[in-house]
Design a protein around this motif. Structure first.
Motif, PDB file in Angstrom:
ATOM      1  N   GLU A  41       9.751  -2.381  -5.941  1.00  0.00           N
ATOM      2  CA  GLU A  41      11.200  -2.283  -5.747  1.00  0.00           C
ATOM      3  C   GLU A  41      11.474  -1.464  -4.488  1.00  0.00           C
ATOM      4  O   GLU A  41      11.000  -0.339  -4.368  1.00  0.00           O
ATOM      5  N   ILE A  42      12.225  -2.049  -3.556  1.00  0.00           N
ATOM      6  CA  ILE A  42      12.491  -1.393  -2.283  1.00  0.00           C
ATOM      7  C   ILE A  42      13.982  -1.350  -1.995  1.00  0.00           C
ATOM      8  O   ILE A  42      14.756  -2.078  -2.610  1.00  0.00           O
ATOM      9  N   THR A  43      14.353  -0.491  -1.058  1.00  0.00           N
ATOM     10  CA  THR A  43      15.717  -0.467  -0.535  1.00  0.00           C
ATOM     11  C   THR A  43      15.614  -0.816   0.945  1.00  0.00           C
ATOM     12  O   THR A  43      14.854  -0.191   1.685  1.00  0.00           O
ATOM     13  N   VAL A  44      16.346  -1.850   1.350  1.00  0.00           N
ATOM     14  CA  VAL A  44      16.333  -2.297   2.741  1.00  0.00           C
ATOM     15  C   VAL A  44      17.758  -2.651   3.154  1.00  0.00           C
ATOM     16  O   VAL A  44      18.468  -3.317   2.419  1.00  0.00           O
ATOM     17  N   ARG A  45      18.181  -2.145   4.301  1.00  0.00           N
ATOM     18  CA  ARG A  45      19.541  -2.397   4.820  1.00  0.00           C
ATOM     19  C   ARG A  45      20.638  -2.114   3.801  1.00  0.00           C
ATOM     20  O   ARG A  45      21.629  -2.815   3.716  1.00  0.00           O
ATOM     21  N   GLY A  46      20.432  -1.066   2.993  1.00  0.00           N
ATOM     22  CA  GLY A  46      21.474  -0.639   2.061  1.00  0.00           C
ATOM     23  C   GLY A  46      21.519  -1.374   0.734  1.00  0.00           C
ATOM     24  O   GLY A  46      22.410  -1.137  -0.067  1.00  0.00           O
ATOM     25  N   TYR A  47      20.581  -2.271   0.458  1.00  0.00           N
ATOM     26  CA  TYR A  47      20.576  -2.910  -0.856  1.00  0.00           C
ATOM     27  C   TYR A  47      19.179  -2.885  -1.452  1.00  0.00           C
ATOM     28  O   TYR A  47      18.186  -2.701  -0.763  1.00  0.00           O
ATOM     29  N   TYR A 105      12.546   1.648   2.287  1.00  0.00           N
ATOM     30  CA  TYR A 105      12.248   2.756   1.381  1.00  0.00           C
ATOM     31  C   TYR A 105      11.689   2.168   0.085  1.00  0.00           C
ATOM     32  O   TYR A 105      12.325   1.306  -0.520  1.00  0.00           O
ATOM     33  N   VAL A 106      10.511   2.603  -0.311  1.00  0.00           N
ATOM     34  CA  VAL A 106       9.907   2.110  -1.552  1.00  0.00           C
ATOM     35  C   VAL A 106      10.415   2.961  -2.705  1.00  0.00           C
ATOM     36  O   VAL A 106      10.123   4.146  -2.799  1.00  0.00           O
ATOM     37  N   ARG A 107      11.229   2.350  -3.572  1.00  0.00           N
ATOM     38  CA  ARG A 107      11.825   3.084  -4.697  1.00  0.00           C
ATOM     39  C   ARG A 107      10.838   3.270  -5.823  1.00  0.00           C
ATOM     40  O   ARG A 107      10.642   4.358  -6.317  1.00  0.00           O
ATOM     41  N   LYS A 108      10.234   2.170  -6.274  1.00  0.00           N
ATOM     42  CA  LYS A 108       9.246   2.289  -7.346  1.00  0.00           C
ATOM     43  C   LYS A 108       8.372   1.044  -7.406  1.00  0.00           C
ATOM     44  O   LYS A 108       8.709  -0.001  -6.847  1.00  0.00           O
ATOM     45  N   ASP A 112       0.811  -1.225   0.000  1.00  0.00           N
ATOM     46  CA  ASP A 112       0.000   0.000   0.000  1.00  0.00           C
ATOM     47  C   ASP A 112       0.841   1.271   0.000  1.00  0.00           C
ATOM     48  O   ASP A 112       0.309   2.360  -0.193  1.00  0.00           O
ATOM     49  N   VAL A 113       2.147   1.140   0.229  1.00  0.00           N
ATOM     50  CA  VAL A 113       3.029   2.305   0.351  1.00  0.00           C
ATOM     51  C   VAL A 113       3.351   2.867  -1.037  1.00  0.00           C
ATOM     52  O   VAL A 113       3.605   2.135  -1.978  1.00  0.00           O
ATOM     53  N   ARG A 114       3.314   4.187  -1.144  1.00  0.00           N
ATOM     54  CA  ARG A 114       3.599   4.859  -2.417  1.00  0.00           C
ATOM     55  C   ARG A 114       5.110   4.980  -2.639  1.00  0.00           C
ATOM     56  O   ARG A 114       5.871   5.099  -1.676  1.00  0.00           O
ATOM     57  N   PRO A 115       5.535   4.996  -3.902  1.00  0.00           N
ATOM     58  CA  PRO A 115       6.958   5.190  -4.203  1.00  0.00           C
ATOM     59  C   PRO A 115       7.472   6.495  -3.603  1.00  0.00           C
ATOM     60  O   PRO A 115       6.767   7.501  -3.596  1.00  0.00           O
ATOM     61  N   GLY A 116       8.679   6.464  -3.064  1.00  0.00           N
ATOM     62  CA  GLY A 116       9.289   7.640  -2.459  1.00  0.00           C
ATOM     63  C   GLY A 116       9.065   7.736  -0.966  1.00  0.00           C
ATOM     64  O   GLY A 116       9.618   8.612  -0.318  1.00  0.00           O
ATOM     65  N   GLN A 117       8.272   6.837  -0.391  1.00  0.00           N
ATOM     66  CA  GLN A 117       8.014   6.865   1.045  1.00  0.00           C
ATOM     67  C   GLN A 117       8.917   5.872   1.776  1.00  0.00           C
ATOM     68  O   GLN A 117       9.251   4.824   1.246  1.00  0.00           O
ATOM     69  N   SER A 118       9.261   6.228   3.008  1.00  0.00           N
ATOM     70  CA  SER A 118      10.001   5.327   3.890  1.00  0.00           C
ATOM     71  C   SER A 118       9.066   4.898   5.009  1.00  0.00           C
ATOM     72  O   SER A 118       8.294   5.702   5.520  1.00  0.00           O
ATOM     73  N   VAL A 119       9.132   3.623   5.361  1.00  0.00           N
ATOM     74  CA  VAL A 119       8.279   3.074   6.419  1.00  0.00           C
ATOM     75  C   VAL A 119       9.110   2.156   7.302  1.00  0.00           C
ATOM     76  O   VAL A 119      10.250   1.825   6.986  1.00  0.00           O
ATOM     77  N   SER A 120       8.523   1.744   8.409  1.00  0.00           N
ATOM     78  CA  SER A 120       9.176   0.826   9.327  1.00  0.00           C
ATOM     79  C   SER A 120       8.340  -0.450   9.428  1.00  0.00           C
ATOM     80  O   SER A 120       7.117  -0.388   9.514  1.00  0.00           O
ATOM     81  N   VAL A 121       8.997  -1.595   9.418  1.00  0.00           N
ATOM     82  CA  VAL A 121       8.299  -2.878   9.492  1.00  0.00           C
ATOM     83  C   VAL A 121       7.784  -3.092  10.914  1.00  0.00           C
ATOM     84  O   VAL A 121       8.516  -2.938  11.887  1.00  0.00           O
ATOM     85  N   VAL A 122       6.501  -3.430  11.033  1.00  0.00           N
ATOM     86  CA  VAL A 122       5.873  -3.663  12.324  1.00  0.00           C
ATOM     87  C   VAL A 122       5.738  -5.166  12.585  1.00  0.00           C
ATOM     88  O   VAL A 122       6.017  -5.647  13.672  1.00  0.00           O
ATOM     89  N   LYS A 123       5.323  -5.906  11.550  1.00  0.00           N
ATOM     90  CA  LYS A 123       5.041  -7.331  11.741  1.00  0.00           C
ATOM     91  C   LYS A 123       5.081  -8.058  10.404  1.00  0.00           C
ATOM     92  O   LYS A 123       4.735  -7.486   9.375  1.00  0.00           O
ATOM     93  N   LEU A 124       5.506  -9.318  10.445  1.00  0.00           N
ATOM     94  CA  LEU A 124       5.462 -10.168   9.260  1.00  0.00           C
ATOM     95  C   LEU A 124       4.339 -11.174   9.427  1.00  0.00           C
ATOM     96  O   LEU A 124       4.282 -11.874  10.434  1.00  0.00           O
TER      97      LEU A 124
END
Length: 73
Positions: free
Chosen positions: A52-58, A40-43, A6-18
């Motif tokens: 496409e996301i960025t997590v822990r630098g990759y 961070y949701v890239r696109k 549900d997160v839009r590109p360009g937004q950063s969020v924090s994981v709450v639960k899997l």
């Protein structure tokens, strides 16, 4: 609760639960997506899959179905 899909590109969020269990949950955790991790949701692809996301630098691409199992805030 919002999920990663549900997160839009360009937004950063924090994981709450899997959500989910077994091998799928383990695979998501092995990718570095764990509770408290910043994501961070890239696109998002034109048809919404994959995300496409960025997590822990990759950079990482996730299927929309898998992204729906990750609750974020």
């Amino acid at each position: 609760m919002d999920t990663l899909k549900d997160v839009r590109p360009g937004q950063s969020v924090s994981v709450v639960k899997l959500r989910g269990e077994g091998a799928l949950k383990r695979r998501i955790m092995d990718m570095g997506i764990t509770k408290g991790t910043a994501v961070y949701v890239r696109k998002v692809a034109p048809l919404g899959d994959p995300v496409e996301i960025t997590v822990r630098g990759y950079e990482l691409s996730l299927r929309k179905e898998d992204a729906g199992m990750i609750e974020v805030e």
